[in-house]
Motif scaffolding. Structure first.
Motif, mmCIF file in Angstrom:
data_model
loop_
_atom_site.group_PDB
_atom_site.id
_atom_site.type_symbol
_atom_site.label_atom_id
_atom_site.label_comp_id
_atom_site.label_asym_id
_atom_site.label_seq_id
_atom_site.Cartn_x
_atom_site.Cartn_y
_atom_site.Cartn_z
ATOM 1 N N THR A 58 0.863 -1.354 -0.042
ATOM 2 C CA THR A 58 -0.099 -0.030 0.071
ATOM 3 C C THR A 58 1.017 1.378 -0.005
ATOM 4 O O THR A 58 0.406 2.584 -0.271
ATOM 5 C CB THR A 58 -0.812 0.167 1.266
ATOM 6 O OG1 THR A 58 -0.185 0.243 2.236
ATOM 7 C CG2 THR A 58 -1.700 -1.245 1.472
ATOM 8 N N GLY A 59 2.096 1.055 0.382
ATOM 9 C CA GLY A 59 3.011 2.260 0.431
ATOM 10 C C GLY A 59 2.796 3.049 1.830
ATOM 11 O O GLY A 59 3.509 4.005 2.162
ATOM 12 N N VAL A 60 1.663 2.621 2.661
ATOM 13 C CA VAL A 60 1.519 3.376 3.917
ATOM 14 C C VAL A 60 2.467 2.646 4.978
ATOM 15 O O VAL A 60 2.456 1.533 5.162
ATOM 16 C CB VAL A 60 0.181 3.116 4.438
ATOM 17 C CG1 VAL A 60 -0.181 3.665 5.806
ATOM 18 C CG2 VAL A 60 -0.837 3.729 3.422
ATOM 19 N N HIS A 61 3.300 3.376 5.799
ATOM 20 C CA HIS A 61 4.231 3.034 6.504
ATOM 21 C C HIS A 61 3.571 3.161 8.212
ATOM 22 O O HIS A 61 3.205 4.300 8.588
ATOM 23 C CB HIS A 61 5.354 3.809 6.877
ATOM 24 C CG HIS A 61 6.446 3.513 7.589
ATOM 25 N ND1 HIS A 61 7.750 4.450 7.863
ATOM 26 C CD2 HIS A 61 6.741 2.511 8.204
ATOM 27 C CE1 HIS A 61 8.295 3.675 8.726
ATOM 28 N NE2 HIS A 61 7.827 2.697 8.952
ATOM 29 N N ILE A 62 3.341 1.919 8.819
ATOM 30 C CA ILE A 62 2.872 1.895 10.228
ATOM 31 C C ILE A 62 4.051 1.454 11.104
ATOM 32 O O ILE A 62 4.809 0.513 10.798
ATOM 33 C CB ILE A 62 1.737 1.116 10.203
ATOM 34 C CG1 ILE A 62 0.664 1.514 9.391
ATOM 35 C CG2 ILE A 62 1.166 0.906 11.728
ATOM 36 C CD1 ILE A 62 -0.587 0.318 9.540
ATOM 37 N N THR A 63 4.384 2.069 12.128
ATOM 38 C CA THR A 63 5.385 1.729 13.123
ATOM 39 C C THR A 63 4.662 1.539 14.421
ATOM 40 O O THR A 63 3.998 2.341 14.882
ATOM 41 C CB THR A 63 6.453 2.585 13.013
ATOM 42 O OG1 THR A 63 7.651 2.029 13.679
ATOM 43 C CG2 THR A 63 6.177 4.124 13.634
ATOM 44 N N GLY A 266 10.483 7.840 5.617
ATOM 45 C CA GLY A 266 10.286 8.537 4.430
ATOM 46 C C GLY A 266 10.034 10.259 4.530
ATOM 47 O O GLY A 266 10.023 10.747 3.769
ATOM 48 N N GLY A 267 10.310 10.821 5.902
ATOM 49 C CA GLY A 267 10.170 12.098 6.129
ATOM 50 C C GLY A 267 8.760 12.655 6.229
ATOM 51 O O GLY A 267 8.545 13.874 5.981
ATOM 52 N N GLY A 268 7.790 11.867 6.664
ATOM 53 C CA GLY A 268 6.485 12.155 6.708
ATOM 54 C C GLY A 268 6.308 13.012 7.945
ATOM 55 O O GLY A 268 7.164 13.087 8.918
ATOM 56 N N SER A 269 5.073 13.877 8.152
ATOM 57 C CA SER A 269 4.674 14.470 9.377
ATOM 58 C C SER A 269 3.277 14.307 9.896
ATOM 59 O O SER A 269 2.686 13.795 8.828
ATOM 60 C CB SER A 269 5.044 15.956 8.989
ATOM 61 O OG SER A 269 4.427 16.389 7.984
ATOM 62 N N SER A 270 3.014 14.691 10.930
ATOM 63 C CA SER A 270 1.890 14.621 11.364
ATOM 64 C C SER A 270 1.392 15.999 11.898
ATOM 65 O O SER A 270 2.037 16.812 12.732
ATOM 66 C CB SER A 270 1.764 13.697 12.827
ATOM 67 O OG SER A 270 0.603 13.785 13.519
#
Length: 279
Positions: A58-63, A266-270
């Motif tokens: 899916t490309g979605v990164h869950i940690t 990947g450098g994502g943000s919330s």
């Protein structure tokens, strides 16, 4: 007066420093960081495999992160502020899509947080609220931390990551938790194939009573690994008369991780969206 003003500004900067530059723990793994030691090696491997597969598909990164205490790391921060700051410090998710998800458990404070990337609209919080109330908190209140983290992570994959990546709207009725035994096998199939199969099952009439009340579930008896195939059962049951049939499935071996799509952050943000719970 000028000296007093400067002193006041200096004191404010000193107080604000912990908020601006936290020394967050750094991840040792892209998917599971069990710093509180609540997961067994088997649970940790299962969660990692599910999250790695979901990211590849899916490309979605869950940690997933467990901590002995968040207060010991950043005194004075709320759970929500801490989770957002740590999320952004790690850069969870893709930088262009901001589609990362953090599942955080803090043991001493008895708190849990699902933090969503900026790419998720506020409607997705209804989904994470349901996962929090129906899966995470009940397990944690029973002291079943490993079970809660495992089942919660799987529900995030199936009810958030897959539909989000497919461009679907958030589901409304999310009161039923996934069957824990079937959680391991869910990531072996593409989400679209699973949803289509369930839809066609519901449209079929029961061969025993004729009602359109068929529901399909899957139980994994032996999870697949990189070295051996697994075994599962697909159960079709009528909610009206109780008629049931079972199909036996061979699960293929897990593929070796694709380094181009699986590793790192990947450098994502919330922006602070998500759901919180206390047990």
């Amino acid at each position: 007066m000028t000296r007093l003003l400067r002193l006041g500004v200096a004191l404010l900067m000193l107080c604000a420093t912990p908020l601006l530059a936290q020394d967050f723990p750094q991840p040792a793994d892209p998917y599971v960081n069990d710093r509180a030691g609540v997961l067994t090696p088997v649970d940790e491997d299962a969660i990692r495999a599910a999250l790695r597969a979901a990211r590849s598909e899916t490309g979605v990164h869950i940690t997933v992160l467990t901590l002995p205490s968040r207060e010991a790391i950043a005194p004075g921060l709320t759970l929500e502020t801490f989770a957002t700051a740590l999320f952004n410090d790690w850069g969870i998710g893709d930088a262009t899509r901001d589609d990362g998800i953090l599942l955080l458990l803090s043991m001493q404070e008895r708190e849990v947080r699902i933090e969503l990337g900026r790419g998720f609209a506020s409607q997705w919080e209804g989904v994470t609220d349901a996962i929090m109330e129906k899966t995470l908190l009940p397990a944690f209140r029973e002291g079943q931390y490993a079970r809660g983290m495992k089942d919660g992570a799987i529900r995030l994959v199936e009810e958030v990551a897959r539909p989000f990546a497919a461009g679907e709207a958030p589901a409304r009725d999310l009161t039923g938790p996934l069957v824990a035994g079937g959680a391991f096998g869910l990531f072996a199939l593409l989400g679209a194939r699973r949803r289509i199969g369930n839809l066609t099952t519901r449209l079929r009439r029961c061969p025993n009573c004729g009602e359109r009340a068929l529901r399909r579930s899957r139980i994994t008896d032996m999870p697949a690994t990189r070295h051996a195939s697994g075994k599962a059962r697909r159960i079709t049951r009528c909610g009206s008369c109780g008629w049931e049939t079972v199909a036996y499935i061979n699960l293929p071996r897990l593929k070796t991780e694709n380094r181009r799509s699986g590793g790192g952050f990947g450098g994502g943000s919330s922006g602070g969206g998500g759901s919180s719970g206390r047990f």
